[in-house]
Design an enzyme around this catalytic site. Structure first.
Site, mmCIF file in Angstrom:
data_model
loop_
_atom_site.group_PDB
_atom_site.id
_atom_site.type_symbol
_atom_site.label_atom_id
_atom_site.label_comp_id
_atom_site.label_asym_id
_atom_site.label_seq_id
_atom_site.Cartn_x
_atom_site.Cartn_y
_atom_site.Cartn_z
ATOM 1 N N GLU A 114 57.193 19.924 88.427
ATOM 2 C CA GLU A 114 56.401 19.278 89.488
ATOM 3 C C GLU A 114 55.057 19.995 89.520
ATOM 4 O O GLU A 114 54.836 20.952 88.781
ATOM 5 C CB GLU A 114 57.110 19.413 90.840
ATOM 6 N N HIS A 230 52.043 15.192 101.442
ATOM 7 C CA HIS A 230 52.632 14.800 100.159
ATOM 8 C C HIS A 230 51.847 13.598 99.652
ATOM 9 O O HIS A 230 51.610 12.648 100.405
ATOM 10 C CB HIS A 230 54.114 14.446 100.338
ATOM 11 N N ARG A 276 49.694 19.709 94.966
ATOM 12 C CA ARG A 276 49.667 18.587 95.916
ATOM 13 C C ARG A 276 48.376 18.412 96.686
ATOM 14 O O ARG A 276 47.989 17.298 97.003
ATOM 15 C CB ARG A 276 50.758 18.800 96.957
ATOM 16 N N HIS A 337 53.862 16.333 105.254
ATOM 17 C CA HIS A 337 55.142 16.576 104.595
ATOM 18 C C HIS A 337 55.736 17.939 104.931
ATOM 19 O O HIS A 337 56.941 18.078 105.069
ATOM 20 C CB HIS A 337 54.913 16.474 103.079
ATOM 21 N N ARG A 372 52.066 25.171 99.573
ATOM 22 C CA ARG A 372 53.402 25.429 99.018
ATOM 23 C C ARG A 372 53.577 24.731 97.677
ATOM 24 O O ARG A 372 53.250 23.556 97.533
ATOM 25 C CB ARG A 372 54.472 24.918 99.968
#
Ligand code: FAD
Ligand code: SIN
Length: 519
Positions: A114, A230, A276, A337, A372
């Site tokens: 990811e 997100h 992100r 998110h 994060r």
């Protein structure tokens, strides 16, 4: 008369962090786990992508550590990150021992990637890691006779006496009564605060209750400006909060404009797998500049059977809504998110208040910094829940809790004006979305601060006049947490990671965590 709800340990929240804490505690202590909704309801259950850990011999701890530091824009605490990363393979074994069956490729983990990860290190269970973790942890909890579960029980405020936490006042949704739950040790595991925003990937439980309660009790609340958006939540009028996992992009899915053109090459050389904050800002920019309602995520070029086996939950949910992800692109938008900041804790999950711990998304452990990295959250939940339980297992419990607490409802009466709560609830979430979102400015933040201050006064007045209700307690917490987010955002005079302020577009060479404490 002794209080009927007196326990050695009170765990507030039954997500991955709360349940893991419960099963890692010794069976010699009495434990209450309370949850404001059903036991399984919470962000953990909906986690799709996976959990990160170095499990491939070609990968190494230093690489996981440096990816986490880089994704967090150098604001993370390196020692804590190292601790989490080195504990990750143990966390995976603990989950397996609890019954989680990770997806395999042959005899090895089917690792994926990811945004921000430079190696394949995301272990998954198809696209439903959260469901698997939660169902298995709950099964373990139910085997323990020393653990009592209380669902539909909402913690209202912490019981603090001479700087020490003795439990919490708890609202029972069925009886509508507030009673004290007295405990030697209290663990906040209440999850994040993404419901502060109008659009979110989170379930209704994420109203920042633990952060607000801890703030009122005198805890340090750190780095709350870093709300993670997100990039890809499903855009559909009948889909509330449905995530389209980043692991689709990990498997090659492309982001497209409505005309079918790719655009991520204009923003970052890592394309769809940039962290992100970058992908969410890119989508936000395209939507604002062109006036698009959404962008699209396309994985339809892969084999249909592969797609529906790898992503069964997403395939099924989209199908129910008339979208065939095997043959068409999925409409997506960014949504709030994850809460990177929270209650400041040490490596054993202790807060600055004696006998009060915080684990999971409610906590600020220092591992996320300003952003994060994907799949590091479940890891943080499991690792720090374990270190919290170990710390409590080693400590001596005081069996003479002398304090009697009574909820005073003598000066309030039932409210006839429930509409006030609904109105303020919508107002604050809209203000947060429009003024404290992906791209910020000082004038919008100041305006948000002014408006939320007014709302906060109204809520506090309402709270002091009327009998408490579930909705009122949540609104009070949502407003409190939103105010902390805005104050934190106003105090950061730079752009870093998830906090982008047009008035300070650059990153400072040196920076500190943002710490908010009740005056
Ligand atoms: P939660 O799971 O949110 O649980 C909070 C608990 O606290 C609930 O039981 C709730 O009822 C209770 N509670 C709250 N307030 C009160 C109160 N006042 N009184 C009593 N109980 C209360 N992270 C990853 O690492 N990998 C992923 O693949 C991933 N996918 C995600 C997908 C989605 C859709 C979402 C929303 C998040 C995802 N995340 C993922 C993030 C991760 O799931 C969460 O950060 C993590 O599960 C939080 O766990 P938690 O135990 O701290 O909180
Ligand atoms: C996802 O599957 O995209 C969510 C992963 C995460 O939040 O870490």
């Amino acid at each position: 008369m002794p209080n009927k709800n007196q326990f050695d340990v009170l765990i507030i929240g039954s997500g991955a962090a709360g349940l893991m804490s419960a099963i890692q505690l010794t069976d010699k202590v009495s434990i209450a786990v309370i949850a404001k909704d059903k036991i399984l309801e919470g962000s953990s259950y909906y986690a799709q992508g996976g959990i990160s850990a170095v499990l491939d011999p070609k990968d190494d701890f230093n690489s996981h550590i440096s990816d986490t530091i880089n994704t967090g824009f150098n604001l993370g605490n390196e020692d804590r990150i190292r601790f989490m990363v080195e504990q990750a393979p143990i966390a995976i074994s603990d989950l397996e021992n609890a019954g989680v069956n990770f997806s395999l490729k042959g005899k090895n983990y089917d690792l994926t990637t990811e945004g921000g990860h430079s190696a394949k290190r995301v272990a998954h269970v198809d696209d439903k890691i959260g469901q698997s973790i939660q169902v298995n942890l709950l099964a373990q909890v139910k085997k323990r006779t020393n653990i009592t579960l209380f669902e539909q029980h909402l913690a209202v405020d912490l019981l603090i006496n001479e700087g020490e936490c003795n439990g919490a006042f708890v609202f029972d949704k069925k009886t509508k009564q507030v009673t004290p739950f007295i405990s030697n040790k209290t663990i906040l595991a209440t999850g994040g605060a993404s419901k502060s925003y109008l659009y979110t990937s989170n379930p209704d439980t994420s109203t920042g209750d633990g952060i607000a309660m801890a703030y009122r009790a005198g805890c340090e609340i750190v780095n709350m400006e870093f709300t993670q958006f997100h990039p890809t939540c499903l855009f559909h009028p009948h889909a509330k909060s449905f995530l389209i996992s980043e692991t689709l992009r990990g498997e090659g899915a492309k982001l497209l404009l409505p005309n079918g053109k790719e655009f991520m090459h204009n923003y970052d050389e890592r394309l769809e797998l940039a962290p992100r904050d970058i992908v969410a800002r890119a989508i936000d920019h395209e939507m604002k500049v062109h006036g698009f309602e959404c962008v699209y995520l396309d994985i339809s070029f892969k084999d249909s059977d592969w797609i529906s086996n790898r992503f069964p939950t997403i395939t099924e949910r989209c199908k129910e809504l008339g979208i065939d992800i095997c043959s068409e692109a999925i409409p997506v938008v960014p949504a709030a998110h994850y809460t990177c900041g929270g209650v400041n804790t040490d490596i054993d999950a202790q807060s600055n208040i004696k006998n009060l711990y915080a684990v999971g998304e409610v906590a600020h452990t220092g591992v996320h910094g300003a952003n994060r990295m994907a799949s590091n959250s479940l890891l943080e939940c499991i690792v720090f829940a374990t270190s919290c339980a170990k710390h409590i297992n080693k400590s001596t419990l005081d069996d003479s809790l002398p304090h009697t607490y009574t909820w005073d409802a003598s000066r309030v009466e039932p409210s006839r004006e429930k509409v006030v709560i609904t109105q303020l609830w919508h107002e604050v979430r809209r203000i947060m979305w429009n003024f404290v979102g992906i791209v910020r400015s000082d004038s919008r933040l100041k305006s948000a601060h002014f408006k939320i201050e007014q709302i906060s006064k109204e809520v506090n007045e309402y709270y002091s006049l009327y009998t408490v209700t579930y909705d009122m307690i949540e609104l009070r917490n949502l407003v409190q947490t939103s105010k902390i987010i805005v104050e934190s955002a106003l105090s950061r005079k730079e752009s870093r990671g998830l906090h982008f302020n047009q008035d300070y577009p650059n990153q400072l060479d040196e920076t500190l965590n943002t710490v908010i404490i009740k005056s």
